[in-house]
Design an enzyme around this catalytic site. Sequence first.
Site, PDB file in Angstrom:
ATOM      1  N   GLY A 265       7.744  -6.032   3.826  1.00 49.54           N
ATOM      2  CA  GLY A 265       9.029  -5.555   4.489  1.00 49.54           C
ATOM      3  C   GLY A 265      10.277  -5.955   3.806  1.00 49.54           C
ATOM      4  O   GLY A 265      11.003  -7.042   4.170  1.00 49.54           O
TER       5      GLY A 265
ATOM      6  N   SER B 172       0.710  -1.295  -0.005  1.00 52.45           N
ATOM      7  CA  SER B 172      -0.101  -0.161   0.035  1.00 52.45           C
ATOM      8  C   SER B 172       0.892   1.264  -0.143  1.00 52.45           C
ATOM      9  O   SER B 172       1.710   1.236   0.733  1.00 52.45           O
ATOM     10  CB  SER B 172      -0.915   0.009   1.269  1.00 52.45           C
ATOM     11  OG  SER B 172      -1.812   1.098   1.459  1.00 52.45           O
TER      12      SER B 172
ATOM     13  N   GLY C 250       1.931  11.113   5.890  1.00 51.04           N
ATOM     14  CA  GLY C 250       0.782  11.456   6.096  1.00 51.04           C
ATOM     15  C   GLY C 250      -0.685  11.172   5.404  1.00 51.04           C
ATOM     16  O   GLY C 250      -1.542  11.944   5.614  1.00 51.04           O
TER      17      GLY C 250
ATOM     18  N   CYS D 112      -2.961   3.161  12.111  1.00 47.17           N
ATOM     19  CA  CYS D 112      -2.882   4.546  11.888  1.00 47.17           C
ATOM     20  C   CYS D 112      -3.466   5.398  12.977  1.00 47.17           C
ATOM     21  O   CYS D 112      -4.330   4.421  13.775  1.00 47.17           O
ATOM     22  CB  CYS D 112      -3.774   4.942  10.585  1.00 47.17           C
ATOM     23  SG  CYS D 112      -5.470   4.383  10.739  1.00 47.17           S
TER      24      CYS D 112
ATOM     25  N   GLY E 136      11.981  -1.044   3.758  1.00 48.10           N
ATOM     26  CA  GLY E 136      13.283  -1.653   2.913  1.00 48.10           C
ATOM     27  C   GLY E 136      13.740  -2.759   3.609  1.00 48.10           C
ATOM     28  O   GLY E 136      13.360  -3.152   4.822  1.00 48.10           O
TER      29      GLY E 136
ATOM     30  N   ILE F 209       4.410  -6.649   7.557  1.00 45.58           N
ATOM     31  CA  ILE F 209       4.129  -5.670   8.612  1.00 45.58           C
ATOM     32  C   ILE F 209       3.733  -4.435   8.039  1.00 45.58           C
ATOM     33  O   ILE F 209       4.313  -4.062   6.924  1.00 45.58           O
ATOM     34  CB  ILE F 209       5.005  -5.502   9.844  1.00 45.58           C
ATOM     35  CG1 ILE F 209       6.483  -5.408   8.910  1.00 45.58           C
ATOM     36  CG2 ILE F 209       5.006  -6.950  10.504  1.00 45.58           C
ATOM     37  CD1 ILE F 209       7.628  -5.481  10.018  1.00 45.58           C
ATOM     38  N   ASN F 210       3.474  -3.268   8.732  1.00 45.25           N
ATOM     39  CA  ASN F 210       3.584  -2.064   8.263  1.00 45.25           C
ATOM     40  C   ASN F 210       5.092  -1.608   8.657  1.00 45.25           C
ATOM     41  O   ASN F 210       5.751  -2.470   8.937  1.00 45.25           O
ATOM     42  CB  ASN F 210       2.424  -1.376   9.013  1.00 45.25           C
ATOM     43  CG  ASN F 210       2.256   0.122   8.285  1.00 45.25           C
ATOM     44  OD1 ASN F 210       2.802   0.566   7.570  1.00 45.25           O
ATOM     45  ND2 ASN F 210       1.007   0.488   8.394  1.00 45.25           N
TER      46      ASN F 210
END
Length: 336
Positions: free
Chosen positions: A247, A22, A73, A131, A220, A194-195
């Site tokens: 990831g 995303s 953001g 978020c 990265g 993961i984020n």
Amino acid sequence: MSTRVRTRIGSLELANPILTASGCGGTGRELAQFTELGRLGAFVTTSVMTRPRAGRPTPRAAETPSGLLTAMGLPGPGIEGFLEHELPWLAEQDVPVIVSIAGDSVEEFAELARRLREVPGVAAIEVNVACPNVQDRGRMFAWHPGAAASVVRAVRSHARPGVPVLAKLTPDVTDIVTIALACVDAGADGLTLINTVEGMAIDPRTLRPALTGVSGGLSGPAIRPIAIRCVYQVHAALPRTPIIGVGGVATGLDALEFILAGASAVAVGTTLFHDPAAAPRILRELDEALAARRVGRLADAVGLAHRPTGHVPPQVRPEPDGPAAPAPGEVKERLP
């Protein structure tokens, strides 16, 4: 491409396991200049919110060793602009579209799911619970199992039946397994792990934080070991729950590592910023790696790292043919 790489995320069947992460493929139009979107397993959109957002002011990205630090953001057109301009174009690209959504409240997530319910072209919904939750003084929903579960439950109740709901989690928690269990109990059909990992950089020229947001999300290759650990732990606790591993995927062997840890698909993110045509190459390398190890179906490799050595299917070879490893005694004799 061979049928070896076909995979499933809940009820969603994919021709291959290589997705975009995303926010890393733009609206799709940018990436389509370099690679055919139909060659992807699925395209994951930037997280969509109810209202348009310009995002943070610059500088909002900084390179770090083996990674990228960002504090974007969540810029985007909002749900109205997305449904009017972005989704119709994506629906014509012959690629499953996973719509990522984000919100400041449970009600906003529910509204987004409701707006997507009757819209054609939505293959799955990724719920970005990593978020801020303004109802809890800016904390992430994904920091607390109850908060994360409340969001997933709201999305699942408003989403179209049969459309998979995936919860995207942050590694910045004490126990990601507890959060994952709560999300699945609340109705998540799968998980995205993961984020980014929260980090910070200081510019030695200005003597100030490198990002206007002070801290940001690290992505990265630098975070791949963290992502692999999270996928491994969650798959051990939820072996029947599909996982999208994210990831630091830059090669086919990186993708294979996620699959062995328990992922059914992988998403490519930061790599696309310097190599936007990377996805087909990674897929080819993954297919070759599976063939070299005599893996007939990708599903046979999912979670293989969890199995005792004696329980590995006999047709699967741990590594390609090569020079035989020296026996333990031989190694000892060569040591000074």
